[in-house]
Scaffold this motif. Structure first.
Motif, PDB file in Angstrom:
ATOM      1  N   GLU A   1       0.739  -1.108   0.015  1.00 18.28           N
ATOM      2  CA  GLU A   1      -0.005  -0.140  -0.063  1.00 18.28           C
ATOM      3  C   GLU A   1       0.861   1.301   0.020  1.00 18.28           C
ATOM      4  O   GLU A   1       0.510   2.301  -0.731  1.00 18.28           O
ATOM      5  N   ARG A   2       2.099   1.112   0.732  1.00 14.60           N
ATOM      6  CA  ARG A   2       2.857   2.451   0.813  1.00 14.60           C
ATOM      7  C   ARG A   2       3.607   2.547  -0.665  1.00 14.60           C
ATOM      8  O   ARG A   2       3.759   3.660  -1.256  1.00 14.60           O
ATOM      9  N   VAL A   3       3.855   1.454  -1.218  1.00 13.77           N
ATOM     10  CA  VAL A   3       4.515   1.642  -2.676  1.00 13.77           C
ATOM     11  C   VAL A   3       3.299   2.317  -3.352  1.00 13.77           C
ATOM     12  O   VAL A   3       3.718   3.223  -4.272  1.00 13.77           O
ATOM     13  N   VAL A   4       2.156   1.867  -3.447  1.00  8.44           N
ATOM     14  CA  VAL A   4       1.092   2.312  -4.468  1.00  8.44           C
ATOM     15  C   VAL A   4       0.828   3.635  -4.078  1.00  8.44           C
ATOM     16  O   VAL A   4       0.921   4.570  -5.166  1.00  8.44           O
ATOM     17  N   GLU A   5       1.040   3.991  -2.756  1.00  9.35           N
ATOM     18  CA  GLU A   5       0.483   5.540  -2.477  1.00  9.35           C
ATOM     19  C   GLU A   5       1.815   6.434  -2.914  1.00  9.35           C
ATOM     20  O   GLU A   5       1.499   7.598  -3.787  1.00  9.35           O
ATOM     21  N   ALA A   6       2.899   5.850  -3.066  1.00 11.26           N
ATOM     22  CA  ALA A   6       4.194   6.663  -3.478  1.00 11.26           C
ATOM     23  C   ALA A   6       3.970   6.700  -5.156  1.00 11.26           C
ATOM     24  O   ALA A   6       4.309   7.732  -5.643  1.00 11.26           O
ATOM     25  N   LEU A   7       3.760   5.548  -5.667  1.00 12.97           N
ATOM     26  CA  LEU A   7       3.622   5.946  -7.097  1.00 12.97           C
ATOM     27  C   LEU A   7       2.445   6.656  -7.736  1.00 12.97           C
ATOM     28  O   LEU A   7       2.475   7.247  -8.852  1.00 12.97           O
ATOM     29  N   ALA A   8       1.427   6.802  -6.914  1.00 15.90           N
ATOM     30  CA  ALA A   8       0.383   7.760  -7.191  1.00 15.90           C
ATOM     31  C   ALA A   8       0.230   8.995  -6.906  1.00 15.90           C
ATOM     32  O   ALA A   8      -0.491   9.978  -7.566  1.00 15.90           O
ATOM     33  N   ASP A   9       1.462   9.510  -6.261  1.00 18.28           N
ATOM     34  CA  ASP A   9       1.692  10.887  -6.032  1.00 18.28           C
ATOM     35  C   ASP A   9       2.448  11.635  -7.372  1.00 18.28           C
ATOM     36  O   ASP A   9       3.460  11.327  -7.801  1.00 18.28           O
ATOM     37  N   PRO A  10       1.513  12.361  -7.842  1.00 18.83           N
ATOM     38  CA  PRO A  10       1.825  13.057  -9.134  1.00 18.83           C
ATOM     39  C   PRO A  10       3.196  14.068  -8.986  1.00 18.83           C
ATOM     40  O   PRO A  10       3.811  14.561  -9.989  1.00 18.83           O
ATOM     41  N   ASP A  11       3.414  14.510  -7.622  1.00 18.41           N
ATOM     42  CA  ASP A  11       4.733  15.335  -7.526  1.00 18.41           C
ATOM     43  C   ASP A  11       6.121  14.578  -7.569  1.00 18.41           C
ATOM     44  O   ASP A  11       6.961  15.089  -7.916  1.00 18.41           O
ATOM     45  N   PHE A  12       6.034  13.143  -7.795  1.00 20.84           N
ATOM     46  CA  PHE A  12       7.157  12.426  -7.949  1.00 20.84           C
ATOM     47  C   PHE A  12       7.623  12.343  -9.276  1.00 20.84           C
ATOM     48  O   PHE A  12       6.456  12.075 -10.205  1.00 20.84           O
ATOM     49  N   ARG A  13       8.632  12.482  -9.731  1.00 18.34           N
ATOM     50  CA  ARG A  13       9.349  11.906 -10.962  1.00 18.34           C
ATOM     51  C   ARG A  13       9.967  10.666 -10.665  1.00 18.34           C
ATOM     52  O   ARG A  13      10.491  10.460  -9.873  1.00 18.34           O
ATOM     53  N   ILE A  14       9.200   9.608 -11.472  1.00 18.38           N
ATOM     54  CA  ILE A  14       9.681   8.243 -11.134  1.00 18.38           C
ATOM     55  C   ILE A  14      10.889   7.904 -12.169  1.00 18.38           C
ATOM     56  O   ILE A  14      10.722   7.956 -13.427  1.00 18.38           O
ATOM     57  N   SER A  15      12.012   7.142 -11.582  1.00 23.95           N
ATOM     58  CA  SER A  15      12.883   6.566 -12.417  1.00 23.95           C
ATOM     59  C   SER A  15      13.116   5.204 -11.996  1.00 23.95           C
ATOM     60  O   SER A  15      13.197   4.783 -11.023  1.00 23.95           O
ATOM     61  N   VAL A  16      13.175   4.293 -13.046  1.00 28.00           N
ATOM     62  CA  VAL A  16      13.262   2.742 -12.692  1.00 28.00           C
ATOM     63  C   VAL A  16      14.315   2.107 -13.228  1.00 28.00           C
ATOM     64  O   VAL A  16      14.793   2.299 -14.322  1.00 28.00           O
ATOM     65  N   LEU A  17      15.340   1.491 -12.268  1.00 26.53           N
ATOM     66  CA  LEU A  17      16.688   0.808 -12.799  1.00 26.53           C
ATOM     67  C   LEU A  17      16.500  -0.546 -12.251  1.00 26.53           C
ATOM     68  O   LEU A  17      16.012  -0.949 -11.402  1.00 26.53           O
TER      69      LEU A  17
ATOM     70  N   ARG B   3      14.774  15.666  -4.301  1.00 28.39           N
ATOM     71  CA  ARG B   3      13.836  15.577  -3.307  1.00 28.39           C
ATOM     72  C   ARG B   3      12.596  14.951  -4.178  1.00 28.39           C
ATOM     73  O   ARG B   3      11.742  14.522  -3.617  1.00 28.39           O
ATOM     74  N   ARG B   4      12.522  15.672  -5.511  1.00 27.29           N
ATOM     75  CA  ARG B   4      11.254  15.354  -6.326  1.00 27.29           C
ATOM     76  C   ARG B   4      11.474  13.976  -6.809  1.00 27.29           C
ATOM     77  O   ARG B   4      10.275  13.377  -7.364  1.00 27.29           O
ATOM     78  N   ASP B   5      12.572  13.092  -6.696  1.00 28.00           N
ATOM     79  CA  ASP B   5      12.557  11.877  -7.541  1.00 28.00           C
ATOM     80  C   ASP B   5      12.176  10.847  -6.592  1.00 28.00           C
ATOM     81  O   ASP B   5      12.585  10.853  -5.288  1.00 28.00           O
ATOM     82  N   LEU B   6      11.485   9.663  -7.050  1.00 29.87           N
ATOM     83  CA  LEU B   6      11.251   8.519  -6.537  1.00 29.87           C
ATOM     84  C   LEU B   6      12.114   7.454  -7.276  1.00 29.87           C
ATOM     85  O   LEU B   6      11.778   7.284  -8.801  1.00 29.87           O
ATOM     86  N   VAL B   7      12.916   6.800  -7.124  1.00 29.65           N
ATOM     87  CA  VAL B   7      13.841   5.881  -7.901  1.00 29.65           C
ATOM     88  C   VAL B   7      13.611   4.289  -7.298  1.00 29.65           C
ATOM     89  O   VAL B   7      13.471   4.218  -6.105  1.00 29.65           O
ATOM     90  N   ILE B   8      12.916   3.508  -8.478  1.00 26.37           N
ATOM     91  CA  ILE B   8      12.512   2.267  -8.065  1.00 26.37           C
ATOM     92  C   ILE B   8      13.701   1.382  -8.571  1.00 26.37           C
ATOM     93  O   ILE B   8      14.147   1.446  -9.710  1.00 26.37           O
ATOM     94  N   ILE B   9      14.343   0.442  -7.866  1.00 28.34           N
ATOM     95  CA  ILE B   9      15.328  -0.145  -8.148  1.00 28.34           C
ATOM     96  C   ILE B   9      15.178  -1.702  -7.901  1.00 28.34           C
ATOM     97  O   ILE B   9      14.465  -2.226  -6.734  1.00 28.34           O
ATOM     98  N   PHE B  10      15.741  -2.579  -8.845  1.00 30.60           N
ATOM     99  CA  PHE B  10      15.483  -4.105  -9.054  1.00 30.60           C
ATOM    100  C   PHE B  10      16.873  -4.432  -8.626  1.00 30.60           C
ATOM    101  O   PHE B  10      17.678  -4.147  -9.512  1.00 30.60           O
ATOM    102  N   ASP B  11      17.107  -5.173  -7.494  1.00 26.07           N
ATOM    103  CA  ASP B  11      18.416  -5.706  -7.271  1.00 26.07           C
ATOM    104  C   ASP B  11      18.398  -7.083  -6.366  1.00 26.07           C
ATOM    105  O   ASP B  11      18.133  -6.934  -5.215  1.00 26.07           O
ATOM    106  N   TYR B  12      18.680  -8.037  -7.177  1.00 19.64           N
ATOM    107  CA  TYR B  12      18.594  -9.558  -6.519  1.00 19.64           C
ATOM    108  C   TYR B  12      19.791 -10.048  -6.205  1.00 19.64           C
ATOM    109  O   TYR B  12      20.860  -9.419  -6.793  1.00 19.64           O
ATOM    110  N   ARG B  13      19.994 -10.923  -5.706  1.00 15.43           N
ATOM    111  CA  ARG B  13      21.291 -11.468  -5.394  1.00 15.43           C
ATOM    112  C   ARG B  13      22.245 -11.791  -6.169  1.00 15.43           C
ATOM    113  O   ARG B  13      21.801 -12.019  -7.602  1.00 15.43           O
ATOM    114  N   ARG B  14      23.406 -11.856  -6.235  1.00 20.35           N
ATOM    115  CA  ARG B  14      24.812 -11.365  -6.832  1.00 20.35           C
ATOM    116  C   ARG B  14      24.582  -9.864  -7.233  1.00 20.35           C
ATOM    117  O   ARG B  14      24.646  -9.233  -8.432  1.00 20.35           O
ATOM    118  N   TYR B  15      24.228  -9.131  -6.156  1.00 25.28           N
ATOM    119  CA  TYR B  15      23.919  -7.722  -5.826  1.00 25.28           C
ATOM    120  C   TYR B  15      25.067  -6.995  -7.113  1.00 25.28           C
ATOM    121  O   TYR B  15      26.139  -7.256  -6.909  1.00 25.28           O
TER     122      TYR B  15
END
Length: 286
Positions: free
Chosen positions: A120-136, A178-190
């Motif tokens: 729910e916290r993740v969805v709330e953050a993604l729904a915030d139009p003030d954030f610019r989202i970068s996915v890595l 501070r306007r940026d929300l960065v979503i990161i995927f990092d699994y083992r063998r980081y």
């Protein structure tokens, strides 16, 4: 309700340290809870007093009282018919069926590892139009990052995929704040350059949402929210099934959260796509 049920349900009042402890307990349940306070704290990346305060918030007078209750639950489960049933193995000849059963188990464990409040916290953050989202993403999780970014781009503006930021790209790093929300995927063998990027954007004030495995990438200590996914499979390769399921669950939740806003954006994008299509060529007969 069992201790495990309580951990899975989560709570809006959990602190960041509490959430790290919950994730460690669920990732290695019940073993982590049977170790010392210091060991659990170290594994969770928090202080010893944080662990003590956490078990008190669960309703226990002390850490030993928490462990006593945990042992009682373990003893009850070890002697239940359900635990014996779960040990029954499928015939080796049905490898396809066994693999699919393993996939079902991955999804069940994914649900247990992550409190609903974290989604729910993740969805709330993604729904915030003030954030610019970068996915890595990393070498093997890049396609997961792209899959999420593609869906986010249909639902909201200011969404993009990025690559790890190199030392020769200070202008790229300077753009984060501070306007940026960065979503990161990092699994083992980081991946080292992904971790460095996370550290640098965090220093710039950006918030981080992390997708990782139960052992947790080092980025977890920087993240505002972390979603864990088991990766073991019957093949020699780690499974990304649980991570993909998490993405689709979040997209579904975000679509419902944005409602008419998302629908209007998709209609606009569709209209623009029509305009971009080349005009049909007509064959002219002599």
């Amino acid at each position: 309700m069992t201790i495990k049920d309580t951990l899975i349900r989560g709570s809006d009042s959990l602190t960041k340290a509490d959430k790290l402890i919950v994730q460690e307990l669920l990732a290695n349940y019940p073993t982590s809870g049977l170790s010392t306070v210091s060991d659990l704290a170290a594994r969770s990346g928090v202080s010893d007093p944080s662990v003590v305060r956490f078990v008190r918030r669960l309703g226990f007078d002390s850490y030993p009282a928490f462990q006593k209750a945990l042992l009682a639950e373990v003893d009850e489960r070890m002697n239940s018919p359900l635990s014996m049933f779960s040990k029954v193995k499928q015939p080796a000849k049905d490898s396809f069926g066994r693999y699919l059963e393993g996939c079902a188990d991955l999804l069940r464990r994914t649900r247990e590892l992550n409190p609903a409040s974290e989604y729910e916290r993740v969805v709330e953050a993604l729904a915030d139009p003030d954030f610019r989202i970068s996915v890595l993403g990393g070498r093997y999780s890049r396609y997961l990052a792209g899959y999420l970014a593609q869906h986010l781009g249909m639902l909201r503006a200011d969404t993009r995929t990025i690559e790890p930021i190199g030392e020769e790209e200070p202008y790229v790093l300077e753009a984060f704040g501070r306007r940026d929300l960065v979503i990161i995927f990092d699994y083992r063998r980081y991946q080292a350059d992904v971790i460095r990027t996370a550290e640098r954007v965090r220093e710039r004030g950006s918030r981080i949402i992390l997708f990782t495995d139960p052992w947790r990438s080092p980025i977890a200590r920087l993240a505002d929210a972390s979603l864990l996914a088991p990766v073991e499979s019957l093949s020699p390769f780690d499974s990304t099934l649980a991570g993909m399921a998490q993405i689709e669950a979040i997209v579904a939740g975000l679509t419902a959260k944005l409602g008419h806003v998302a629908e209007a954006r998709m209609q606009t994008l569709e209209a623009l796509a029509v305009k971009l299509r080349p005009a049909k060529e007509h064959n002219v007969e002599d």
